[in-house]
Scaffold this active site. Structure first.
Site, PDB file in Angstrom:
ATOM      1  N   HIS A 188      33.801  78.033  58.100  1.00 37.68           N
ATOM      2  CA  HIS A 188      34.870  77.043  58.233  1.00 37.68           C
ATOM      3  C   HIS A 188      36.056  77.530  57.403  1.00 37.68           C
ATOM      4  O   HIS A 188      36.346  76.973  56.346  1.00 37.68           O
ATOM      5  CB  HIS A 188      34.332  75.700  57.718  1.00 37.68           C
ATOM      6  CG  HIS A 188      35.198  74.523  58.027  1.00 37.68           C
ATOM      7  ND1 HIS A 188      35.066  73.319  57.376  1.00 37.68           N
ATOM      8  CD2 HIS A 188      36.191  74.340  58.924  1.00 37.68           C
ATOM      9  CE1 HIS A 188      35.934  72.450  57.863  1.00 37.68           C
ATOM     10  NE2 HIS A 188      36.633  73.043  58.800  1.00 37.68           N
ATOM     11  N   CYS A 221      42.035  69.151  53.316  1.00 43.62           N
ATOM     12  CA  CYS A 221      42.537  69.713  52.057  1.00 43.62           C
ATOM     13  C   CYS A 221      43.696  70.671  52.304  1.00 43.62           C
ATOM     14  O   CYS A 221      44.075  71.442  51.421  1.00 43.62           O
ATOM     15  CB  CYS A 221      41.430  70.458  51.310  1.00 43.62           C
ATOM     16  SG  CYS A 221      40.293  69.375  50.448  1.00 43.62           S
ATOM     17  N   LYS A 230      33.709  72.851  66.706  1.00 41.14           N
ATOM     18  CA  LYS A 230      32.732  72.661  65.631  1.00 41.14           C
ATOM     19  C   LYS A 230      31.297  72.902  66.138  1.00 41.14           C
ATOM     20  O   LYS A 230      30.464  73.482  65.433  1.00 41.14           O
ATOM     21  CB  LYS A 230      32.845  71.249  65.062  1.00 41.14           C
ATOM     22  CG  LYS A 230      34.227  70.908  64.531  1.00 41.14           C
ATOM     23  CD  LYS A 230      34.647  71.787  63.398  1.00 41.14           C
ATOM     24  CE  LYS A 230      35.938  71.274  62.749  1.00 41.14           C
ATOM     25  NZ  LYS A 230      36.392  72.143  61.676  1.00 41.14           N
ATOM     26  N   TYR A 261      36.637  61.926  71.781  1.00 41.64           N
ATOM     27  CA  TYR A 261      37.461  62.440  70.682  1.00 41.64           C
ATOM     28  C   TYR A 261      37.222  63.948  70.486  1.00 41.64           C
ATOM     29  O   TYR A 261      36.071  64.403  70.458  1.00 41.64           O
ATOM     30  CB  TYR A 261      37.183  61.688  69.372  1.00 41.64           C
ATOM     31  CG  TYR A 261      37.782  62.434  68.207  1.00 41.64           C
ATOM     32  CD1 TYR A 261      39.146  62.364  67.954  1.00 41.64           C
ATOM     33  CD2 TYR A 261      37.007  63.286  67.431  1.00 41.64           C
ATOM     34  CE1 TYR A 261      39.713  63.119  66.941  1.00 41.64           C
ATOM     35  CE2 TYR A 261      37.559  64.046  66.416  1.00 41.64           C
ATOM     36  CZ  TYR A 261      38.920  63.956  66.176  1.00 41.64           C
ATOM     37  OH  TYR A 261      39.470  64.721  65.184  1.00 41.64           O
ATOM     38  N   ARG A 310      35.282  62.729  64.171  1.00 41.90           N
ATOM     39  CA  ARG A 310      33.923  63.262  64.276  1.00 41.90           C
ATOM     40  C   ARG A 310      32.955  62.235  63.690  1.00 41.90           C
ATOM     41  O   ARG A 310      33.297  61.481  62.788  1.00 41.90           O
ATOM     42  CB  ARG A 310      33.789  64.567  63.480  1.00 41.90           C
ATOM     43  CG  ARG A 310      34.486  65.741  64.124  1.00 41.90           C
ATOM     44  CD  ARG A 310      34.162  67.037  63.409  1.00 41.90           C
ATOM     45  NE  ARG A 310      34.771  67.111  62.099  1.00 41.90           N
ATOM     46  CZ  ARG A 310      34.142  66.921  60.952  1.00 41.90           C
ATOM     47  NH1 ARG A 310      32.836  66.657  60.934  1.00 41.90           N
ATOM     48  NH2 ARG A 310      34.781  67.003  59.808  1.00 41.90           N
ATOM     49  N   ARG A 363      46.147  63.804  66.134  1.00 40.67           N
ATOM     50  CA  ARG A 363      46.108  65.272  66.227  1.00 40.67           C
ATOM     51  C   ARG A 363      47.155  65.847  67.167  1.00 40.67           C
ATOM     52  O   ARG A 363      47.622  65.168  68.072  1.00 40.67           O
ATOM     53  CB  ARG A 363      44.728  65.691  66.780  1.00 40.67           C
ATOM     54  CG  ARG A 363      43.552  65.284  65.904  1.00 40.67           C
ATOM     55  CD  ARG A 363      43.354  66.253  64.779  1.00 40.67           C
ATOM     56  NE  ARG A 363      42.301  65.832  63.866  1.00 40.67           N
ATOM     57  CZ  ARG A 363      41.577  66.697  63.142  1.00 40.67           C
ATOM     58  NH1 ARG A 363      41.778  67.987  63.239  1.00 40.67           N
ATOM     59  NH2 ARG A 363      40.669  66.251  62.297  1.00 40.67           N
ATOM     60  N   ASP A 405      41.139  77.384  61.028  1.00 40.52           N
ATOM     61  CA  ASP A 405      39.950  76.532  60.880  1.00 40.52           C
ATOM     62  C   ASP A 405      38.625  77.293  60.851  1.00 40.52           C
ATOM     63  O   ASP A 405      37.739  76.916  60.109  1.00 40.52           O
ATOM     64  CB  ASP A 405      39.924  75.504  62.021  1.00 40.52           C
ATOM     65  CG  ASP A 405      38.987  74.335  61.750  1.00 40.52           C
ATOM     66  OD1 ASP A 405      38.933  73.878  60.591  1.00 40.52           O
ATOM     67  OD2 ASP A 405      38.303  73.882  62.682  1.00 40.52           O
ATOM     68  N   SER A 449      37.441  69.505  55.007  1.00 39.30           N
ATOM     69  CA  SER A 449      38.404  68.908  55.928  1.00 39.30           C
ATOM     70  C   SER A 449      39.430  68.106  55.114  1.00 39.30           C
ATOM     71  O   SER A 449      39.088  67.500  54.102  1.00 39.30           O
ATOM     72  CB  SER A 449      37.691  67.964  56.896  1.00 39.30           C
ATOM     73  OG  SER A 449      36.662  68.662  57.555  1.00 39.30           O
TER      74      SER A 449
HETATM   75  C1  OXD Z   1      37.672  69.175  60.502  1.00 38.12           C
HETATM   76  C2  OXD Z   1      38.582  69.601  61.568  1.00 38.12           C
HETATM   77  O1  OXD Z   1      37.316  67.986  60.435  1.00 38.12           O
HETATM   78  O2  OXD Z   1      38.969  70.771  61.559  1.00 38.12           O
HETATM   79  O3  OXD Z   1      37.284  70.007  59.688  1.00 38.12           O
HETATM   80  O4  OXD Z   1      38.891  68.798  62.463  1.00 38.12           O
HETATM   81 MN    MN Z   2      37.919  71.991  60.182  1.00 39.44          MN
END
Ligand code: OXD
Ligand code: MN
Length: 595
Positions: free
Chosen positions: A226, A250, A206, A197, A69, A379, A277, A248
């Site tokens: 989130h 964690c 998102k 991406y 991102r 991913r 998520d 993100s």
């Molecule tokens: C993030 C994701 O970056 O879920 O939070 O990809």
């Molecule tokens: Mn996320």
């Protein structure tokens, strides 16, 4: 596929600008998906993996300059800058539309425009919101077919309404300098250009389910967060639900799919994943509780580090029907590999790295990212229904009742293993001061504090100060609100080693949290909130953790909290004058309690 004039006229307008050779509507059928996979394989956009070992799985590589991102190029285009606030990049809508028009004009010449009607949430449920994404990428279509609910039934549910989110994505030249991920909340519109991406182009995730949805939630009295959603099943069959927000990287996906430690599993405890998520939350009129749904249909998880110990459920989920992006291709058996999967990387001569070059695992150096075979942000896109621990409530129309909301971050010293806020208002404050420290793996600079309120810093579609106010307002409208907690799995000792084992053992902390929600256990009141009595964290069966370890994990280090208060003041000042007075009152009260 539809007679909806709002939809048709918008598509006409977008097609006139982007000038595709043809337009294909995505109907959600397996036949069409299969034909698209075959087409993508014929052009090299996808590689079909070993059907015996990884049935219906594919590999894709993005451009080397397009792997994550791009927060710096993500814009909230509200009429005034004040509405977007200081935390977001902002551009005036007509200026951004004009800029984008130049980039989109003719961008789909020689290409196909796919029309993807999709739903975030179960079609027809009170929670569901509909979107249409136009894209010139088959990879996007196939990912959206996993991540969202796609098909003709979405158009039927939409009928002739204009109430849907418009999304336009064009790959254009994958030009970093002209990459824009833009949101026009007032127009229900998302426009993304020059990226391929996931997080930038799967517009349901998102862009819609967090940025646009957070704006809609404020307007309509609900919340888009989130957060993962999980259910803890007790030996007697009761299930209690928790949502949790972490920045993100964690470990949200790992926590969402947690496997109980043996001692608790033997007693009959289970954990069910509803989402990893995003959570959409609404007040249920019948019982006055907050209910959550996961608006997504799949997982877009980070591959590196996913293994039989850290997350066996995720690993099993992505053994079929999965698209892998930017991982290592093992050409010996036509499978995939990533750092942290196992100690058995494909040998030189049999390995192609995420850039498409031969990869030599013997040259891999943990400290040098350029030697990785898989990109650190590589991913898997996998179907939720393939997850061994997916909740039976995953497709529930009304969602699941939330007992506890958990915030968390990566803090070496400051935050204890767990604490409970005094009430909703204080809990919203605790969320607003969430922070994480960068790790060596993440950036090179260790221990830099990044404040990430509610883990939403990159995802609030309006002014962060107004978002805080929305949290405070919601509290007044939930007759039976969840209790709010903060956890930190990442406390370290003086040598920098993690003290808490984490992973499945995090369930021990969740059980204390749920006991608090039921009023079953006492706690100690401290300056920052309620902290457990060390004896109340179950450490049965843990070899390296003693009561003293728990005491250390639960200690509140006043000096580092005082330092944190100064950092919070700076952060609030950065957000600016929309930070509610209530949050400053909470901050002053914290400072006073710290002495
Ligand atoms: C993030 C994701 O970056 O879920 O939070 O990809
Ligand atoms: Mn996320």
């Amino acid at each position: 596929m539809t007679k909806n004039v709002h939809v048709l006229s918008w598509i006409d307008e977008m097609a006139a600008m982007t000038q595709p050779d043809k337009i294909v509507w995505i109907d959600g059928t397996e036949e069409q998906a299969e034909a698209l996979r075959a087409e993508a394989c014929s052009t090299g956009e996808l590689t079909k993996l070993n059907p015996e070992l990884l049935p219906n799985c594919y590999l894709h590589r993005t451009a080397v300059n397009d792997v994550a991102r791009v927060e710096g190029r993500t814009y909230i285009c509200t009429p005034t800058k004040e509405e977007a606030g200081n935390i977001n990049n902002w551009m005036e809508p007509s200026e951004m539309y004009a800029k984008l028009k130049k980039l989109y004009t003719g961008s789909m010449k020689g290409r196909t425009m796919y029309v993807i009607p999709y739903s975030m949430g179960v079609v027809g449920s009170d929670f569901a919101k509909y979107g249409i994404e136009l894209t010139d990428s088959i990879y996007v279509v196939l990912n959206m077919l996993i991540m969202t609910r796609v098909g003709v039934n979405v158009l039927e549910a939409l009928g002739d309404s204009a109430d849907y989110i418009k999304g336009l994505h064009a790959r254009a030249d994958i030009d970093e300098e002209n990459r824009y991920i833009t949101h026009f909340p007032q127009d229900n519109t998302i426009m993304s250009v020059n990226s391929g991406y996931g997080g930038n182009v799967l517009l349901g995730k998102k862009c819609f389910a967090l940025r646009i949805a957070s704006y809609l939630g404020r307007k309509e009295g609900w919340m888009a967060e989130h957060m993962l959603i999980l259910g803890v099943e007790y030996p007697n069959g009761d299930i209690k639900y928790v949502t949790a927000a972490f920045p993100s990287a964690c470990g949200k996906t790992n926590l969402a799919m947690l496997i109980p430690p043996k001692m608790l599993a033997d007693k009959g405890y289970k954990v069910w994943c509803v989402g990893d998520d995003i959570a959409w939350l609404r007040v249920n009129k019948e019982d006055g509780k907050l209910y959550a749904v996961n608006p997504e249909n799949g997982f877009f998880g980070v591959a590196p580090g996913t293994n039989e110990k850290s997350n066996p459920n995720a690993l099993h989920t992505c053994m079929r029907d999965t698209i892998f992006t930017n991982v290592v291709h093992n050409t010996e058996n036509n499978t995939v590999w990533w750092e942290g999967l196992d100690n058995n990387p494909p040998k030189p001569g049999n390995a192609i790295d995420w850039k498409g070059n031969p990869w030599d695992c013997t040259k891999y150096d943990k400290k040098d990212k350029s030697t990785c075979g898989a990109h650190p942000n590589s991913r898997f896109t996998a179907l939720a229904k393939n997850c061994p621990c997916i909740s039976s409530e995953f497709n529930s129309l009304k969602g699941v009742p939330v007992s506890a909301i958990v915030f968390g971050g990566r803090r070496a010293k400051t935050a204890p293993l767990v604490y409970q806020s005094f009430n909703w208002q204080h809990g919203a404050f605790v969320g607003s001061i969430m922070a994480s420290e960068t790790t060596a793996a993440a950036s090179g600079a260790v221990g830099v504090v990044r404040r990430d309120p509610m883990a939403m810093r990159p995802f609030v579609g309006y002014n962060m100060g107004d978002y805080f106010q929305h949290w405070l307002d919601m509290g007044k409208n939930i007759p039976n609100p969840p209790a709010i907690f903060h956890v930190n799995w990442f406390r370290t000792d003086d040598e920098g080693h993690f003290i808490w084992p984490g992973f499945g053992d995090n369930l021990r902390v969740l059980l204390w949290i749920l006991d608090r929600c039921e009023g079953k256990v006492d706690a100690v009141e401290t300056a920052i909130g309620y902290v457990p009595n060390a004896e109340d964290i179950n450490i049965e069966g843990l070899s390296d953790v003693t009561l003293d370890t728990i005491k250390e994990l639960l200690s509140v280090d006043t000096a580092s909290w005082k330092e944190d208060v100064e950092n919070i003041k700076e952060f609030y000042a950065l957000i600016g004058d929309h930070v509610p007075a209530t949050m400053y009152e909470e901050l002053a009260a914290l400072e006073k309690r710290l002495g």
